[in-house]
Motif scaffolding. Sequence first.
Motif, PDB file in Angstrom:
ATOM      1  N   ARG A 114     -10.361  10.355   3.758  1.00  0.00           N
ATOM      2  CA  ARG A 114      -8.805   9.610   4.178  1.00  0.00           C
ATOM      3  C   ARG A 114      -8.450   7.827   4.110  1.00  0.00           C
ATOM      4  NH1 ARG A 114      -9.705  12.249   9.554  1.00  0.00           N
ATOM      5  NH2 ARG A 114     -10.957  10.231   9.847  1.00  0.00           N
ATOM      6  N   ARG A 115      -9.851   7.434   3.918  1.00  0.00           N
ATOM      7  CA  ARG A 115     -10.392   6.409   3.787  1.00  0.00           C
ATOM      8  C   ARG A 115      -9.858   6.144   1.858  1.00  0.00           C
ATOM      9  NH1 ARG A 115     -14.675   4.398   0.883  1.00  0.00           N
ATOM     10  NH2 ARG A 115     -15.562   5.723   1.348  1.00  0.00           N
ATOM     11  N   HIS A 116      -9.919   6.745   1.192  1.00  0.00           N
ATOM     12  CA  HIS A 116      -9.587   6.418  -0.143  1.00  0.00           C
ATOM     13  C   HIS A 116      -8.121   6.381   0.131  1.00  0.00           C
ATOM     14  CE1 HIS A 116     -13.436   7.249  -1.457  1.00  0.00           C
ATOM     15  NE2 HIS A 116     -13.321   6.766  -2.415  1.00  0.00           N
ATOM     16  N   GLN A 117      -7.533   8.057   0.659  1.00  0.00           N
ATOM     17  CA  GLN A 117      -6.140   7.993   1.112  1.00  0.00           C
ATOM     18  C   GLN A 117      -5.794   6.421   1.272  1.00  0.00           C
ATOM     19  OE1 GLN A 117      -5.092  11.904   2.257  1.00  0.00           O
ATOM     20  NE2 GLN A 117      -2.991  11.405   2.222  1.00  0.00           N
ATOM     21  N   GLY A 118      -5.908   6.133   2.549  1.00  0.00           N
ATOM     22  CA  GLY A 118      -4.760   5.400   2.989  1.00  0.00           C
ATOM     23  C   GLY A 118      -4.821   3.997   2.102  1.00  0.00           C
ATOM     24  N   ILE A 119      -6.449   3.631   1.554  1.00  0.00           N
ATOM     25  CA  ILE A 119      -6.635   2.338   0.830  1.00  0.00           C
ATOM     26  C   ILE A 119      -5.188   2.682   0.085  1.00  0.00           C
ATOM     27  CG2 ILE A 119      -7.918   1.322  -0.698  1.00  0.00           C
ATOM     28  CD1 ILE A 119      -9.738   0.964   1.117  1.00  0.00           C
ATOM     29  N   ALA A 120      -5.331   3.794  -0.658  1.00  0.00           N
ATOM     30  CA  ALA A 120      -4.514   4.581  -2.545  1.00  0.00           C
ATOM     31  C   ALA A 120      -2.501   3.602  -1.906  1.00  0.00           C
ATOM     32  CB  ALA A 120      -4.305   5.562  -2.922  1.00  0.00           C
ATOM     33  N   LYS A 121      -2.492   4.437  -0.433  1.00  0.00           N
ATOM     34  CA  LYS A 121      -1.287   4.094   0.226  1.00  0.00           C
ATOM     35  C   LYS A 121      -1.330   3.029  -0.108  1.00  0.00           C
ATOM     36  CE  LYS A 121       2.149   6.410   2.668  1.00  0.00           C
ATOM     37  NZ  LYS A 121       2.783   7.345   3.563  1.00  0.00           N
ATOM     38  N   ALA A 156       1.653   0.039  -1.875  1.00  0.00           N
ATOM     39  CA  ALA A 156       2.550  -0.764  -0.831  1.00  0.00           C
ATOM     40  C   ALA A 156       2.601  -1.887  -1.491  1.00  0.00           C
ATOM     41  CB  ALA A 156       2.666  -0.665   0.066  1.00  0.00           C
ATOM     42  N   ALA A 157       1.444  -2.674  -1.111  1.00  0.00           N
ATOM     43  CA  ALA A 157       1.010  -3.506  -2.306  1.00  0.00           C
ATOM     44  C   ALA A 157       1.920  -4.733  -2.497  1.00  0.00           C
ATOM     45  CB  ALA A 157      -0.469  -4.393  -1.638  1.00  0.00           C
ATOM     46  N   LEU A 158       1.369  -3.621  -3.742  1.00  0.00           N
ATOM     47  CA  LEU A 158       1.786  -3.676  -5.445  1.00  0.00           C
ATOM     48  C   LEU A 158       3.165  -4.078  -5.408  1.00  0.00           C
ATOM     49  CD1 LEU A 158      -0.452  -2.224  -7.313  1.00  0.00           C
ATOM     50  CD2 LEU A 158      -0.134  -4.632  -7.947  1.00  0.00           C
ATOM     51  N   GLU A 159       3.715  -3.132  -5.208  1.00  0.00           N
ATOM     52  CA  GLU A 159       5.546  -3.038  -5.010  1.00  0.00           C
ATOM     53  C   GLU A 159       6.146  -4.223  -4.502  1.00  0.00           C
ATOM     54  OE1 GLU A 159       6.915   1.717  -5.602  1.00  0.00           O
ATOM     55  OE2 GLU A 159       6.565   1.041  -3.088  1.00  0.00           O
ATOM     56  N   ALA A 160       5.992  -4.526  -3.295  1.00  0.00           N
ATOM     57  CA  ALA A 160       5.724  -6.071  -1.935  1.00  0.00           C
ATOM     58  C   ALA A 160       6.293  -6.797  -3.030  1.00  0.00           C
ATOM     59  CB  ALA A 160       5.063  -6.124  -1.120  1.00  0.00           C
ATOM     60  N   ARG A 209       4.410 -15.332   0.199  1.00  0.00           N
ATOM     61  CA  ARG A 209       3.281 -15.273   0.511  1.00  0.00           C
ATOM     62  C   ARG A 209       2.649 -14.508   1.706  1.00  0.00           C
ATOM     63  NH1 ARG A 209       1.131 -21.532  -1.061  1.00  0.00           N
ATOM     64  NH2 ARG A 209       1.159 -21.310  -3.244  1.00  0.00           N
ATOM     65  N   GLY A 210       1.603 -13.661   1.585  1.00  0.00           N
ATOM     66  CA  GLY A 210       1.646 -12.672   2.556  1.00  0.00           C
ATOM     67  C   GLY A 210       1.958 -11.423   2.469  1.00  0.00           C
ATOM     68  N   SER A 211       2.885 -11.320   1.751  1.00  0.00           N
ATOM     69  CA  SER A 211       3.831 -10.076   1.699  1.00  0.00           C
ATOM     70  C   SER A 211       3.128  -8.736   0.868  1.00  0.00           C
ATOM     71  CB  SER A 211       5.254 -10.368   0.509  1.00  0.00           C
ATOM     72  OG  SER A 211       4.530 -10.952  -0.456  1.00  0.00           O
ATOM     73  N   SER A 212       1.820  -8.720   0.210  1.00  0.00           N
ATOM     74  CA  SER A 212       1.555  -7.922  -0.006  1.00  0.00           C
ATOM     75  C   SER A 212       0.466  -7.424   1.669  1.00  0.00           C
ATOM     76  CB  SER A 212       0.597  -7.310  -1.223  1.00  0.00           C
ATOM     77  OG  SER A 212      -0.733  -9.295  -0.692  1.00  0.00           O
ATOM     78  N   LEU A 213       0.424  -8.276   1.977  1.00  0.00           N
ATOM     79  CA  LEU A 213      -0.901  -8.344   2.781  1.00  0.00           C
ATOM     80  C   LEU A 213      -0.402  -7.662   4.179  1.00  0.00           C
ATOM     81  CD1 LEU A 213      -2.964 -11.178   1.949  1.00  0.00           C
ATOM     82  CD2 LEU A 213      -3.451  -9.001   2.112  1.00  0.00           C
ATOM     83  N   GLN A 214       0.966  -8.016   4.714  1.00  0.00           N
ATOM     84  CA  GLN A 214       1.198  -7.039   5.096  1.00  0.00           C
ATOM     85  C   GLN A 214       1.974  -6.185   5.031  1.00  0.00           C
ATOM     86  OE1 GLN A 214       5.897  -8.457   5.601  1.00  0.00           O
ATOM     87  NE2 GLN A 214       5.607  -9.284   7.708  1.00  0.00           N
ATOM     88  N   ALA A 215       2.064  -5.723   3.357  1.00  0.00           N
ATOM     89  CA  ALA A 215       2.963  -4.039   3.158  1.00  0.00           C
ATOM     90  C   ALA A 215       1.187  -3.473   3.046  1.00  0.00           C
ATOM     91  CB  ALA A 215       3.093  -4.714   2.255  1.00  0.00           C
TER      92      ALA A 215
END
Lengths: 378, 378
Positions: free
Chosen positions: B257-264, B268-272, B360-366
């Motif tokens: 679950r950790r790997h899955q959550g982090i991958a997702k 999302a961060a890259l897309e942001a 700034r911060g948009s990837s961290l928000q995502a």
Amino acid sequence: MATPGPTQVPNEILMAGAKEVIHHRSPQMQTLIEEINQELPKWFRTQNDVYILLSSGTGAMEAAISNSLNIGDKAIVVSNGYFGERFVDICRIQGVEVVEIRTPWGTSASMESIAATYELHPDAKAILVVYSETSTGVKNDIQSIGQYFKDKDTLVIVDAISGLLSHALEMDEWGLDIVLAASHKGFMMPPGLAFVSVSAKAWNVIDRVKPRSYYFSFARYRKFYPMAPSSPGVSLLQALQVSLQLLNHEGYDACVRRHQGIAKAVGAALEALGFELFVQDPKVRSNTVTVAKAPGGMSAKMLLQILSNKFGLTVTGGQGELKDTGIRIGHVGAVDVIDIMGIFGAIEMSLSEMGYTFDRGSSLQAIQNSLAEESVYV
Amino acid sequence: MATPGPTQVPNEILMAGAKEVIHHRSPQMQTLIEEINQELPKWFRTQNDVYILLSSGTGAMEAAISNSLNIGDKAIVVSNGYFGERFVDICRIQGVEVVEIRTPWGTSASMESIAATYELHPDAKAILVVYSETSTGVKNDIQSIGQYFKDKDTLVIVDAISGLLSHALEMDEWGLDIVLAASHKGFMMPPGLAFVSVSAKAWNVIDRVKPRSYYFSFARYRKFYPMAPSSPGVSLLQALQVSLQLLNHEGYDACVRRHQGIAKAVGAALEALGFELFVQDPKVRSNTVTVAKAPGGMSAKMLLQILSNKFGLTVTGGQGELKDTGIRIGHVGAVDVIDIMGIFGAIEMSLSEMGYTFDRGSSLQAIQNSLAEESVYV
């Protein structure tokens, strides 16, 4: 631990292996591997590159065979112990026809018998020989073998896994074509890396052999050199860097002389206690392990048990015909005079406990006399 | 280091690897290896034993092929990245005839195309598939493949080198016959060990295949089990013991679950930040690495350079068609939410330095929004 490998690992090397893992395609790795690749050939006394395999020594033995011999090729194998037999086994599984030169355990094959075998089988593509036979304590004469085959087409493939650094070995001068070593012997490291150096004569053959392994392909190693073709053992490479620094600090000649002096002292100590050395001819005794038969009436097994239980000291038992009556004291790698005297102190105390009659201190006296004769550490 | 392997190694594991080396035939090794051998199969979700090879994952890939396929046998290989191609290369060098199911990088082969290929080649002795393709970030559907071939003679051989522990994998339930893994991915260790588990169905085949490797012989591993057939990577086994303890502490489900959550979250961060994810279909995205294409006008190479020089952070570039424009962020093994947020903080700072315009911060928000959706770490 006083076994013929794995050996004691100095703390500096253990700690280097615990450094943060770096990426195998990073600039840091480039720096690390370039330093290693520059240092390593010195210890093989060669101008050739040395490839680092992520495998045990057995993997390197198989790699040498599968890279340099085609299915159906003929090879001469000098066999006088377990590792010679392993060469035979690997050749057979690799489809290589074997001509065995088998001599009794505890002896070495004479150059005359090797030459005679070659004359019967001049089509042999390679001769395979173990430098130092860990199972018996015999050293095979790779210098004469190398020089005999130097101007012939036959490749000389040497398992120097325990023999390198503990005996003189001059890859280029002696005409050795493929020399194998491993991390957990003279390099004083944990097991995990194997080393392979390949002569120009061997490359000529390898380039015409039909490859049948991807992982062990020397051509792949050459192509990616100085980097590794697939994930290398990063932590072990970090340890290797420190191993090479320690070796450099001691120096090649001193390292070989230390092993030689200690081997002789161990033999003298065992004889002082009434043990019979398994290898009769001192000229073919290995510097890495001394194999001896316990005096009549003494239980070698009990001795090993007391050493292990009371002193936490691992000494290995005999193999083959000495399975019940033999002991094998390893002295390759990070072993010094103090270690050896400590080990014989523990052996004497164990023998006392077993009720065996001997002069206390006699083995320690023999060690000191032997070292004084050799002018080692005195 | 945020690469798809090697991965960060937790300090406890590094230190365990620096413990005094024990002899591989000692009672201490017996205790160590029994604990490891008891724990390891749990993570493959199998009743089979798991053998530990001293090699990289590539060695295990070759071992699977040379043990289970005869020269001249036919194998189907699912190929959509470098490691699928490596399976093809190894098959060829091993004399195995290959039927390739090749789909474009960034996609996965459909079960329909696999079934259709099998119907054309029902004599295929094995199907080889990479679970998680490190080169592209694609996950192949080994569950459907396993279940399809479960009642057929064809063996299912899975390279789960980066896939194990980061995705669900049910060896027995899904009908997988040979599953391969390696130490430097989900096990959070330095590279050096590979793992192989073999089903009863596969053993039936292996026992009839003419062996052609000694080092990689599964029969030898079975014979010596639970001990190793030749010198094992002792320091790495000591590290593995701690790795398994850490994994046990987290638990199988939580780890996946950790790997899955982090991958997702990484996606999302890259897309942001305007990156385009290379794997279009979210269902076939791997949890171990996210591959993305930099927005037009941004130099991916410069980004990686700043990350390396300014932050000491190794992120790998794209491979194949994304060689110049892609980045691959690895998130397998000892990676948590804090690591990922730190990495994206560094990415944002590097992008600012490059003059790239973004919030700034948009990837961290995502990342935070994504994790909240998944109920991971919130």
